[in-house]
Design a protein around this motif. Structure first.
Motif, PDB file in Angstrom:
ATOM      1  N   ILE A  53       0.840  -1.193   0.000  1.00 22.69           N
ATOM      2  CA  ILE A  53       0.000   0.000   0.000  1.00 22.69           C
ATOM      3  C   ILE A  53       0.879   1.248   0.000  1.00 22.69           C
ATOM      4  N   ARG A  54       0.538   2.198  -0.872  1.00 20.64           N
ATOM      5  CA  ARG A  54       1.163   3.520  -0.803  1.00 20.64           C
ATOM      6  C   ARG A  54       0.362   4.368   0.186  1.00 20.64           C
ATOM      7  N   VAL A  55       1.015   4.817   1.241  1.00 18.86           N
ATOM      8  CA  VAL A  55       0.315   5.537   2.302  1.00 18.86           C
ATOM      9  C   VAL A  55      -0.093   6.931   1.831  1.00 18.86           C
TER      10      VAL A  55
ATOM     11  N   GLU B 153      -2.728   4.339  12.237  1.00 19.43           N
ATOM     12  CA  GLU B 153      -4.015   4.883  11.796  1.00 19.43           C
ATOM     13  C   GLU B 153      -3.837   5.438  10.382  1.00 19.43           C
ATOM     14  N   PHE B 154      -3.951   4.591   9.367  1.00 19.47           N
ATOM     15  CA  PHE B 154      -3.610   5.117   8.043  1.00 19.47           C
ATOM     16  C   PHE B 154      -4.481   4.564   6.920  1.00 19.47           C
ATOM     17  N   SER B 155      -4.472   5.330   5.845  1.00 17.73           N
ATOM     18  CA  SER B 155      -5.185   4.977   4.618  1.00 17.73           C
ATOM     19  C   SER B 155      -4.200   5.020   3.464  1.00 17.73           C
ATOM     20  N   GLY B 156      -4.579   4.395   2.360  1.00 15.59           N
ATOM     21  CA  GLY B 156      -3.699   4.421   1.207  1.00 15.59           C
ATOM     22  C   GLY B 156      -4.287   3.706   0.010  1.00 15.59           C
ATOM     23  N   GLN B 157      -3.459   3.541  -1.000  1.00 16.30           N
ATOM     24  CA  GLN B 157      -3.885   2.906  -2.255  1.00 16.30           C
ATOM     25  C   GLN B 157      -3.024   1.677  -2.513  1.00 16.30           C
TER      26      GLN B 157
ATOM     27  N   ASP C 177      -7.077  -0.171  -5.589  1.00 16.76           N
ATOM     28  CA  ASP C 177      -8.131  -0.080  -4.576  1.00 16.76           C
ATOM     29  C   ASP C 177      -7.718   0.904  -3.489  1.00 16.76           C
ATOM     30  N   ARG C 178      -8.712   1.625  -2.983  1.00 22.48           N
ATOM     31  CA  ARG C 178      -8.518   2.548  -1.861  1.00 22.48           C
ATOM     32  C   ARG C 178      -8.793   1.765  -0.588  1.00 22.48           C
TER      33      ARG C 178
ATOM     34  N   GLY D 127     -10.459   8.120   5.860  1.00 26.98           N
ATOM     35  CA  GLY D 127      -9.988   6.754   6.054  1.00 26.98           C
ATOM     36  C   GLY D 127      -8.973   6.627   7.173  1.00 26.98           C
ATOM     37  N   ALA D 128      -8.166   7.669   7.363  1.00 27.97           N
ATOM     38  CA  ALA D 128      -7.171   7.636   8.441  1.00 27.97           C
ATOM     39  C   ALA D 128      -7.823   7.691   9.819  1.00 27.97           C
ATOM     40  N   LEU D 129      -9.114   7.997   9.855  1.00 28.16           N
ATOM     41  CA  LEU D 129      -9.845   8.035  11.130  1.00 28.16           C
ATOM     42  C   LEU D 129     -10.600   6.735  11.409  1.00 28.16           C
TER      43      LEU D 129
END
Length: 350
Positions: free
Chosen positions: A29-31, A71-75, A90-91, A152-154
């Motif tokens: 995943i790319r953050v 606590e993270f989001s990415g692709q 995908d997200r 998404g990070a939340l």
């Protein structure tokens, strides 16, 4: 790649480390965004608490220095052999819990109570304060286009709050009080709203946090202005149905217990750094029930669905957005010095 690693107390270093690979069963995943958690802050000022320092963690086989951030989001940028539930582009968000799968708790499906439980970003395994992370497929949850990467990070901290409310005895129409409105306390307010609480009280000293609690719809009680227990009993007509303790401050726990009604419930959400004395008769004589939660389990999909409906809004909770190379000075140090900060998000992107 660039990554922020914990080496010791007040010793976070932005370093160049090897980029992870999408090995078999892994998702790379790319953050996009990673939040600074209260647990991260505790490790920064008083660690190691959860970070393995002298002995490697039994599941990750890693010890300090470790990359922080959970606590993270990415692709998704790459998938390993055998991965079927997600695809490139995908997200996603990551549920950062490591569990052994074989202990009694894991066999009951209670993986957050695993005997060897650890968190990615605290126990090793990579972390969100980096450009890329590679995790096991089962840890990955897709987010829809309507949920931003910031939102998404939340998901992870919101999962703590929703799990606390879902683990409580709350019924639609009940009255609740939240002691402490830091990031998790504010998210508990949101979870209570989503769960149908009729009245939500928030006990808080900080002017900035009081304003945030009011923005989210809570009725704020300032301990400097009121006898908190008396005021809650007066306003609720006999005490709150449930009190959520989210400060980790021993005297506040006593207030939380005494603020509830006969046969009320106290839910401990915070981690206490020292012993908290209680008077058992405050429970026994009123038949109150006190319990606690750690982390979460099986709630990420529900949190994401609620975010689609507008709950846990990033625009009301995120107070600062910074770059990875600013994370120490304008992130960790800012949270220690600036009381108006609630949630600070960090991006590794230039």
């Amino acid at each position: 790649m660039k990554a922020l690693r914990w080496h010791g107390v007040k010793d976070l270093r932005l370093e160049t480390i090897t980029e992870p690979q999408a090995l078999q069963g892994k998702v790379k995943i790319r953050v996009e965004w990673c939040g600074i958690c209260g647990s991260d802050l505790h490790e920064y000022v008083a660690g190691p608490i959860f970070i393995p320092e002298s002995t490697a963690h039994p599941l990750t086989k890693e010890k300090a220095p470790i990359v922080m951030g959970h606590e993270f989001s990415g692709q998704v940028v790459e998938i390993g052999e055998g991965v079927a539930s997600v695809k490139v582009d995908d997200r996603v968000v990551v549920e950062p819990v490591f569990a052994c799968g074989t202990c009694p708790s894991c066999k009951q499906g209670k993986y957050n109570l695993c005997e060897k439980m650890g968190f990615l970003g605290l126990a090793g395994g990579g972390g969100g304060f980096s450009e890329y992370v590679a995790v096991d497929e089962h840890m990955v949850h897709k987010i829809p286009d309507s949920v931003s990467y910031e939102q998404g990070a939340l998901v992870e901290p919101s999962a703590v709050a929703l799990y606390a409310v879902r683990s409580s005895q709350l019924k639609v129409g009940d009255k609740a009080v939240v002691f402490g409105t830091g990031p998790i306390g504010l998210l508990v307010i949101e979870a209570l709203k989503a769960s149908g609480a009729s009245e939500i009280y928030a006990v808080e000293l900080s002017p900035e946090r009081k304003r945030k609690a009011e923005e989210l719809g809570a009725i704020v009680i300032d301990p400097k202005e009121y006898d908190v227990v008396q005021e809650i009993h007066k306003r609720t007509g006999g005490g709150a149905d449930i009190a959520f303790e989210v400060t980790g401050v021993p005297p506040v726990l006593t207030q939380a217990i005494e603020s509830t009604k006969v046969a009320g419930q106290i839910m401990i959400v915070s981690i206490f750094e020292r012993e908290a004395p209680i008077r058992p008769n405050h429970l026994v004589m009123k038949e109150r029930n006190m319990t606690g939660i750690i982390g979460y389990r099986n709630v990420f999909p529900a949190v994401i669905r609620l975010m689609e409906q507008g709950f846990f809004p990033a625009e009301k909770l995120v107070t600062k957005r910074i770059k990875l190379d600013e994370a120490v000075e304008h992130g960790f140090e800012a949270l220690l010095k600036e009381k108006n900060q609630v949630k600070i998000l960090v991006t590794p992107k230039p």
